[in-house]
Design a protein around this motif. Sequence first.
Motif, mmCIF file in Angstrom:
data_model
loop_
_atom_site.group_PDB
_atom_site.id
_atom_site.type_symbol
_atom_site.label_atom_id
_atom_site.label_comp_id
_atom_site.label_asym_id
_atom_site.label_seq_id
_atom_site.Cartn_x
_atom_site.Cartn_y
_atom_site.Cartn_z
ATOM 1 N N ASP A 193 64.631 49.003 -25.342
ATOM 2 C CA ASP A 193 63.240 49.025 -24.909
ATOM 3 C C ASP A 193 62.608 50.251 -25.560
ATOM 4 O O ASP A 193 63.186 50.807 -26.499
ATOM 5 N N GLY A 194 61.467 50.694 -25.080
ATOM 6 C CA GLY A 194 60.786 51.806 -25.735
ATOM 7 C C GLY A 194 61.502 53.134 -25.636
ATOM 8 O O GLY A 194 61.360 53.987 -26.508
ATOM 9 N N ASP A 195 62.295 53.332 -24.594
ATOM 10 C CA ASP A 195 62.943 54.634 -24.415
ATOM 11 C C ASP A 195 64.460 54.558 -24.249
ATOM 12 O O ASP A 195 65.096 55.526 -23.833
ATOM 13 N N THR A 196 65.060 53.431 -24.594
ATOM 14 C CA THR A 196 66.507 53.268 -24.475
ATOM 15 C C THR A 196 67.043 52.613 -25.746
ATOM 16 O O THR A 196 66.453 51.648 -26.234
ATOM 17 N N MET A 197 68.162 53.145 -26.270
ATOM 18 C CA MET A 197 68.726 52.629 -27.516
ATOM 19 C C MET A 197 70.241 52.592 -27.466
ATOM 20 O O MET A 197 70.864 53.413 -26.807
ATOM 21 N N LYS A 198 70.797 51.656 -28.213
ATOM 22 C CA LYS A 198 72.236 51.646 -28.483
ATOM 23 C C LYS A 198 72.418 52.441 -29.772
ATOM 24 O O LYS A 198 71.757 52.159 -30.773
ATOM 25 N N ILE A 199 73.313 53.425 -29.717
ATOM 26 C CA ILE A 199 73.495 54.365 -30.812
ATOM 27 C C ILE A 199 74.945 54.356 -31.268
ATOM 28 O O ILE A 199 75.868 54.265 -30.452
ATOM 29 N N ASP A 200 75.148 54.497 -32.561
ATOM 30 C CA ASP A 200 76.472 54.703 -33.137
ATOM 31 C C ASP A 200 76.515 56.158 -33.597
ATOM 32 O O ASP A 200 75.900 56.519 -34.600
ATOM 33 N N PHE A 201 77.195 57.011 -32.819
ATOM 34 C CA PHE A 201 77.323 58.427 -33.167
ATOM 35 C C PHE A 201 78.302 58.563 -34.323
ATOM 36 O O PHE A 201 79.395 58.002 -34.280
ATOM 37 N N ILE A 202 77.914 59.310 -35.335
ATOM 38 C CA ILE A 202 78.779 59.587 -36.478
ATOM 39 C C ILE A 202 79.375 60.970 -36.233
ATOM 40 O O ILE A 202 78.696 61.982 -36.352
#
Length: 116
Positions: free
Chosen positions: A18-27
């Motif tokens: 949504d506008g303030d939530t993300m799925k992230i892949d941390f490197i």
Amino acid sequence: ANDDSLYTYKAKVEAALDGDTMKIDFILGLGSRKGETIRLNHIDCPELNTPEGAAAKRFVESELAGCDFITLKSVRTRKEKWGRYLADVFSARDSSPPVYLNQLLLDKGHAVRAGR
């Protein structure tokens, strides 16, 4: 190193939920990666089931399109009550200076300030 630099990561956005939530892949380096869900710190976007919420999500997707990676600064070492880390997100395209996504959402009217 001081605490300000200890929780800064290079990451790839897998999806804007949504506008303030993300799925992230941390490197994490040395070939290590870790997937997590993050929430943008100190802002609140409208719920996704509203026209304003859908617009906020589209704005984030548009802003992050073409970014190979983001710089993410986690502001806590533990998750909040919904199981997400709170973060400040900075994105840049090509040789442009980094953009502070949290503030940009406020400036463009897609979010309001929230205390956390």
